[in-house]
Scaffold this motif. Structure first.
Motif, PDB file in Angstrom:
ATOM      1  N   ALA A 282      -1.067   2.307  -3.513  1.00  0.00           N
ATOM      2  CA  ALA A 282      -2.560   1.634  -3.747  1.00  0.00           C
ATOM      3  C   ALA A 282      -3.591   2.687  -4.151  1.00  0.00           C
ATOM      4  O   ALA A 282      -3.467   3.869  -3.377  1.00  0.00           O
ATOM      5  CB  ALA A 282      -2.648   1.016  -2.721  1.00  0.00           C
TER       6      ALA A 282
ATOM      7  N   THR B  46       5.406  -0.108  -6.602  1.00  0.00           N
ATOM      8  CA  THR B  46       6.482  -0.606  -5.274  1.00  0.00           C
ATOM      9  C   THR B  46       7.454   1.109  -6.087  1.00  0.00           C
ATOM     10  O   THR B  46       7.906   0.685  -7.219  1.00  0.00           O
ATOM     11  CB  THR B  46       6.708  -1.177  -5.040  1.00  0.00           C
ATOM     12  OG1 THR B  46       7.480  -2.170  -5.857  1.00  0.00           O
ATOM     13  CG2 THR B  46       6.004  -1.884  -3.759  1.00  0.00           C
TER      14      THR B  46
ATOM     15  N   ILE C  44      -0.442  -5.102   4.421  1.00  0.00           N
ATOM     16  CA  ILE C  44      -0.377  -4.009   3.268  1.00  0.00           C
ATOM     17  C   ILE C  44      -2.040  -3.346   4.030  1.00  0.00           C
ATOM     18  O   ILE C  44      -2.208  -2.520   3.290  1.00  0.00           O
ATOM     19  CB  ILE C  44      -0.151  -4.234   2.038  1.00  0.00           C
ATOM     20  CG1 ILE C  44       1.295  -4.872   2.047  1.00  0.00           C
ATOM     21  CG2 ILE C  44      -0.604  -3.004   1.250  1.00  0.00           C
ATOM     22  CD1 ILE C  44       1.687  -5.533   0.589  1.00  0.00           C
ATOM     23  N   GLU C  45      -3.443  -4.061   3.268  1.00  0.00           N
ATOM     24  CA  GLU C  45      -4.445  -3.908   3.105  1.00  0.00           C
ATOM     25  C   GLU C  45      -4.742  -2.966   5.141  1.00  0.00           C
ATOM     26  O   GLU C  45      -5.318  -2.000   4.753  1.00  0.00           O
ATOM     27  CB  GLU C  45      -5.350  -5.278   3.156  1.00  0.00           C
ATOM     28  CG  GLU C  45      -5.341  -5.533   0.931  1.00  0.00           C
ATOM     29  CD  GLU C  45      -4.288  -6.243   1.193  1.00  0.00           C
ATOM     30  OE1 GLU C  45      -3.420  -6.945   2.350  1.00  0.00           O
ATOM     31  OE2 GLU C  45      -3.561  -6.385  -0.266  1.00  0.00           O
TER      32      GLU C  45
ATOM     33  N   ILE D 267       4.801   1.299  -0.746  1.00  0.00           N
ATOM     34  CA  ILE D 267       4.125   0.195  -1.855  1.00  0.00           C
ATOM     35  C   ILE D 267       2.286   0.914  -2.040  1.00  0.00           C
ATOM     36  O   ILE D 267       2.356   1.211  -1.279  1.00  0.00           O
ATOM     37  CB  ILE D 267       3.039  -1.360  -0.507  1.00  0.00           C
ATOM     38  CG1 ILE D 267       4.894  -1.234  -0.094  1.00  0.00           C
ATOM     39  CG2 ILE D 267       2.780  -1.612  -1.437  1.00  0.00           C
ATOM     40  CD1 ILE D 267       4.928  -2.406   0.691  1.00  0.00           C
TER      41      ILE D 267
ATOM     42  N   VAL E  40       3.179   2.045   3.122  1.00  0.00           N
ATOM     43  CA  VAL E  40       1.694   1.625   2.309  1.00  0.00           C
ATOM     44  C   VAL E  40       1.704   3.493   1.862  1.00  0.00           C
ATOM     45  O   VAL E  40       1.733   5.047   2.838  1.00  0.00           O
ATOM     46  CB  VAL E  40       0.543   1.517   2.785  1.00  0.00           C
ATOM     47  CG1 VAL E  40       1.238   0.229   3.240  1.00  0.00           C
ATOM     48  CG2 VAL E  40       0.298   2.088   4.093  1.00  0.00           C
TER      49      VAL E  40
ATOM     50  N   TYR F  69       1.350  -9.544  -7.655  1.00  0.00           N
ATOM     51  CA  TYR F  69       0.664  -9.610  -6.060  1.00  0.00           C
ATOM     52  C   TYR F  69      -1.089 -10.212  -5.104  1.00  0.00           C
ATOM     53  O   TYR F  69      -1.489 -10.282  -6.126  1.00  0.00           O
ATOM     54  CB  TYR F  69       0.637  -8.126  -6.182  1.00  0.00           C
ATOM     55  CG  TYR F  69      -0.482  -7.732  -4.998  1.00  0.00           C
ATOM     56  CD1 TYR F  69       1.132  -7.733  -3.574  1.00  0.00           C
ATOM     57  CD2 TYR F  69      -1.146  -7.599  -4.472  1.00  0.00           C
ATOM     58  CE1 TYR F  69       0.633  -7.731  -1.674  1.00  0.00           C
ATOM     59  CE2 TYR F  69      -1.692  -7.225  -3.087  1.00  0.00           C
ATOM     60  CZ  TYR F  69      -0.846  -7.161  -1.904  1.00  0.00           C
ATOM     61  OH  TYR F  69      -0.937  -7.884  -0.702  1.00  0.00           O
TER      62      TYR F  69
ATOM     63  N   TYR G  99      -3.713  -2.686  -5.574  1.00  0.00           N
ATOM     64  CA  TYR G  99      -2.342  -2.585  -5.203  1.00  0.00           C
ATOM     65  C   TYR G  99      -1.317  -2.378  -6.976  1.00  0.00           C
ATOM     66  O   TYR G  99      -1.956  -2.634  -7.677  1.00  0.00           O
ATOM     67  CB  TYR G  99      -1.527  -4.460  -4.800  1.00  0.00           C
ATOM     68  CG  TYR G  99       0.255  -4.386  -6.016  1.00  0.00           C
ATOM     69  CD1 TYR G  99       0.867  -3.628  -4.654  1.00  0.00           C
ATOM     70  CD2 TYR G  99       0.761  -5.029  -7.086  1.00  0.00           C
ATOM     71  CE1 TYR G  99       2.409  -3.066  -5.151  1.00  0.00           C
ATOM     72  CE2 TYR G  99       2.314  -4.569  -6.921  1.00  0.00           C
ATOM     73  CZ  TYR G  99       2.728  -4.085  -6.307  1.00  0.00           C
ATOM     74  OH  TYR G  99       3.846  -4.061  -6.667  1.00  0.00           O
TER      75      TYR G  99
ATOM     76  N   THR H  38      -0.970 -10.217   1.445  1.00  0.00           N
ATOM     77  CA  THR H  38       1.042 -10.215   2.797  1.00  0.00           C
ATOM     78  C   THR H  38       0.763 -10.822   3.646  1.00  0.00           C
ATOM     79  O   THR H  38      -0.802 -10.613   4.303  1.00  0.00           O
ATOM     80  CB  THR H  38       1.087  -8.553   2.261  1.00  0.00           C
ATOM     81  OG1 THR H  38      -0.252  -8.662   3.279  1.00  0.00           O
ATOM     82  CG2 THR H  38       1.886  -7.885   1.458  1.00  0.00           C
TER      83      THR H  38
END
Lengths: 305, 305
Positions: free
Chosen positions: A244, A231, A207-208, A242, A171, B228, A228, B231
């Motif tokens: 953000a 990528t 991801i978060e 990734i 990330v 998106y 998001y 995840t």
């Protein structure tokens, strides 16, 4: 159509993955007159100069015999249907083809080219060749593994384990609150350069969650919202960056000096100045880095977004 | 706050990663009376029954001595600050603690629990323990590697290579056009079950490129837009499922029967019926799977979204 602002993305190749398992097809494809290949040597990529500018040094498939490489990776078919391959020139011998070109760092070539399909192809080739170089043995039993599926797999003859190329998700985020964002700098950065925060996604994390953990670990800030962005395949050696934008709850940062040398808040106007190269003291990474694209998106969006 | 609908996400632990390198701290944490651990045996997780319901079988740290495990993984601190660990009971011995609980498949336990923080903790523990089990040797030189950093790394004493746990990014998507979406089925699925399409992200690919490639490979459909969604860390063995909704250009599918047994278009009303378990012939994966959440989001959003 599937717009992506990042260098190393947007490959023009059809990977045509169904051919990988077909050894006869691969062997024939290598004999086709339109077949072409990229060559790596000791992590560097082959480039040629044309009209005073360096570019990817595509070679005819016969170059494989000249190099004597056992590792042939099928990268896919180009828009004209020509098969494309990657090979590695043996590291224990001098670089070949120096009469027509030179082996250069992919990062340098990317800076010169800025973007384009050849960079995406080279990124894929470099990640795969690096992976083979560091995975010649079976992690399960310690035996020597062998290349299969046109370079997309390694198999262990002893324990039958299958090994696939790694892609490590990372990330990378710009933490922001209101009209300011926090950027950090590592010791190895050029003087005055600040960038997005980043870290590997760990097993058992979304991801978060990874965005929130890394932002808290590195800067002591609590993330309240994650958006998001995009990528980027990053071939040093094989990360999936990734990107953000992360909103944080307050601006009371606590920097982890194990990870960062320092950090600094920038207003949108300052961020715009960095993107445009007119900030009096500070700079951000070049356009080939997803960090640049993240900062740029944040800098030019209205605060209400 | 960072809402995620997926089982195995939303861990309640603070990973407190800075302690991993501090062997003395880890050793002391294991002695603390509030320390607790999860135990795995031959890929199964330890569960106990309480009020007629199975749940994660947390044990006191002393269980480690009873089990005789050398592999101790520091998972993090819970909300009360208690250190949490994972250990593996030796595979060559019978399962321990059978007088107070049982070793069960994590997928089964997830189906019973539906969600919750313990599942996220067990997902992390299972991915890490599986990784150690299949990576006892150095892929670089074939020598035996050793555990370090409280289970978050392996190091090779011979060639000094460092190895980190794998997390394999996978794209999973629902391709849709107008009021219908395409779902596929694999031979191993229960009769009538259809799910989202999925595949590993390869080196040199962005999320959107992987969504487009897999949708084209498996179903012959051209993706025109990728949104998106969320995840899910998927611990079988260690994937990061990256969920997306994919708009496609037309509905003329061509199914790759190497990947799928078949595929079928579903209207939003049919998809809603599947989510609610009232479709006359077809079903979709259970709520613990991100595929379910993707189908649900698509089924209940208005077409204009």
């Amino acid at each position: 159509m599937l717009a992506n602002p990042n260098a190393f993305a947007n490959s023009p190749l059809d990977r045509a993955a169904h051919h990988r398992r077909d050894g006869a097809w691969i062997a024939q494809a290598l004999e086709r007159p339109e077949a072409r290949l990229v060559v790596l040597h000791r992590t560097l990529v082959f480039a040629i100069e044309q009209d005073g500018r360096r570019q990817c040094g595509w070679l005819a498939a016969a170059a494989r015999d000249a190099v004597g490489s056992d590792l042939v990776i099928f990268l896919g078919l180009d828009r004209d249907g020509a098969p494309c391959f990657a090979i590695e020139a043996p590291a224990d011998r001098d670089a070949p083809f120096t009469e027509i070109g030179a082996f250069v760092e992919l990062r340098m070539l990317a800076m010169e080219l800025g973007g384009g399909g050849d960079l995406a192809i080279l990124a894929c080739a470099k990640s795969l060749i690096d992976w083979h170089g560091r995975h010649r043995f079976c992690a399960n039993c310690g035996g020597q593994s062998v290349v299969s599926e046109a370079g997309w797999k390694r198999e262990c003859p002893a324990c039958k384990a299958e090994h696939f190329p790694r892609t490590d998700p990372v990330v990378i985020m710009v933490p922001a609150i209101g009209d300011k964002c926090l950027l950090g700098r590592q010791k190895r950065f050029p003087k005055g350069m600040y960038s997005a925060l980043a870290g590997f996604i760990e097993p058992g994390e979304s991801i978060e969650e990874a965005v929130a953990r890394e932002t808290l670990e590195e800067a002591g800030l609590t993330v309240t919202r994650v958006r998001y962005h995009s990528t980027q395949p990053w071939p040093f050696p094989s990360s999936l960056m990734i990107g953000a934008l992360a909103e944080v709850g307050d601006d009371r940062e606590t920097i982890d000096h194990y990870e960062l040398e320092g950090a600094r808040w920038f207003t949108r106007e300052e961020a715009r100045a960095m993107i445009e190269g007119r900030h009096p003291e500070c700079s951000c990474p070049p356009a080939i880095a997803i960090a640049h694209q993240l900062i740029k998106t944040w800098a030019f969006e209205s605060q209400a977004d």
